[in-house]
Design a protein around this motif. Structure first.
Motif, PDB file in Angstrom:
ATOM      1  N   LEU A 119       0.740  -1.214   0.101  1.00  0.00           N
ATOM      2  CA  LEU A 119       0.091   0.051  -0.077  1.00  0.00           C
ATOM      3  C   LEU A 119       0.823   1.124   0.009  1.00  0.00           C
ATOM      4  O   LEU A 119       0.486   2.216  -0.487  1.00  0.00           O
ATOM      5  N   LEU A 120       1.894   1.241   0.675  1.00  0.00           N
ATOM      6  CA  LEU A 120       3.051   2.421   0.744  1.00  0.00           C
ATOM      7  C   LEU A 120       3.834   2.432  -0.350  1.00  0.00           C
ATOM      8  O   LEU A 120       4.395   3.245  -0.664  1.00  0.00           O
ATOM      9  N   GLU A 121       3.782   1.547  -1.284  1.00  0.00           N
ATOM     10  CA  GLU A 121       4.640   0.964  -2.361  1.00  0.00           C
ATOM     11  C   GLU A 121       6.015   1.363  -2.024  1.00  0.00           C
ATOM     12  O   GLU A 121       6.783   2.231  -2.712  1.00  0.00           O
ATOM     13  N   GLY A 122       6.662   0.629  -0.973  1.00  0.00           N
ATOM     14  CA  GLY A 122       7.937   0.904  -0.622  1.00  0.00           C
ATOM     15  C   GLY A 122       8.427  -0.173   0.470  1.00  0.00           C
ATOM     16  O   GLY A 122       7.525  -1.059   0.916  1.00  0.00           O
ATOM     17  N   THR A 123       9.635  -0.185   0.947  1.00  0.00           N
ATOM     18  CA  THR A 123      10.194  -0.988   1.870  1.00  0.00           C
ATOM     19  C   THR A 123      10.444  -0.227   3.330  1.00  0.00           C
ATOM     20  O   THR A 123      11.366   0.585   3.139  1.00  0.00           O
ATOM     21  N   GLN A 124      10.164  -0.739   4.495  1.00  0.00           N
ATOM     22  CA  GLN A 124      10.952  -0.435   5.446  1.00  0.00           C
ATOM     23  C   GLN A 124      12.086  -1.405   5.742  1.00  0.00           C
ATOM     24  O   GLN A 124      11.679  -2.594   5.727  1.00  0.00           O
ATOM     25  N   LEU A 125      13.293  -0.828   5.783  1.00  0.00           N
ATOM     26  CA  LEU A 125      14.417  -1.584   5.667  1.00  0.00           C
ATOM     27  C   LEU A 125      14.919  -1.567   7.033  1.00  0.00           C
ATOM     28  O   LEU A 125      15.463  -0.560   7.628  1.00  0.00           O
ATOM     29  N   LEU A 126      14.890  -2.922   7.861  1.00  0.00           N
ATOM     30  CA  LEU A 126      15.572  -3.101   9.076  1.00  0.00           C
ATOM     31  C   LEU A 126      17.074  -3.665   8.732  1.00  0.00           C
ATOM     32  O   LEU A 126      17.134  -4.608   7.969  1.00  0.00           O
ATOM     33  N   PHE A 127      18.009  -3.196   9.714  1.00  0.00           N
ATOM     34  CA  PHE A 127      19.392  -3.874   9.320  1.00  0.00           C
ATOM     35  C   PHE A 127      20.174  -3.597  10.605  1.00  0.00           C
ATOM     36  O   PHE A 127      20.082  -3.105  11.106  1.00  0.00           O
ATOM     37  N   VAL A 128      21.146  -4.851  10.654  1.00  0.00           N
ATOM     38  CA  VAL A 128      22.229  -4.650  11.641  1.00  0.00           C
ATOM     39  C   VAL A 128      23.612  -5.138  10.983  1.00  0.00           C
ATOM     40  O   VAL A 128      23.451  -5.812   9.739  1.00  0.00           O
TER      41      VAL A 128
END
Length: 168
Positions: A119-128
């Protein structure tokens, strides 16, 4: 709800879901077309809608998980496709702890979790791990462990090539 109306046919192997969610493949195709996503993505969306809340962080993280070795860098990238990334982000600390443990145990340079929101047409990127590489590859500054990347939807066609280009 959408979950009851649609679920891509399990025998297509797109989705591991409880057997009581079985729907006409034409309906699934039509819905996927309307939403402009692939049947596989639709399946993932339904899957996360069906059980995202009750599943453990590890189960969610492992749903679509791949490891990569690029130009001397070892990384793991998980992707979850959903329509409510905010709800998954409420569990951010759980995911980051899991990712940190995995990184230590397996010696990865970086562990990434893509929470891709249709729906947001994107990605929440979590990273370590290697934060400088993330900042450079995606051209973002001052991010610690999560960043929203508009229009980034694909691990194979976007995230991996962007990191490869950086390290190439």
């Amino acid at each position: 709800s959408m979950v009851n109306v649609v679920a891509p046919a399990i025998e297509l192997g797109y989705l591991k879901v409880p057997n009581d969610i079985l729907v006409d493949i034409d309906v699934a195709n039509r819905m996927a077309r309307i939403a402009n996503i692939s049947l596989q993505e639709l399946g993932q969306v339904i899957f996360s809608a069906a059980g995202g809340g009750t599943r453990s962080a590890e189960e969610i993280f492992r749903t679509d998980y791949k490891e990569f070795h690029i130009a001397g860098h070892n990384l793991a990238v998980s992707q979850v496709t959903c329509m409510d990334s905010d709800r998954l982000l409420q569990r951010k600390e759980e995911f980051l702890r899991l990712m940190g443990d995995l990184r230590k145990k397996q010696g990865f340079d970086m562990v990434i979790m893509m929470i891709t929101d249709v729906l947001l047409e994107g990605t929440q990127l979590l990273f370590v791990g290697d934060k400088d590489s993330i900042r450079q590859a995606f051209n973002v500054e001052d991010v610690e462990d999560v960043v929203f990347l508009p229009k980034i939807m694909s691990r194979k066609k976007q995230v991996i090539p962007m990191l490869s280009a950086l390290w190439g």
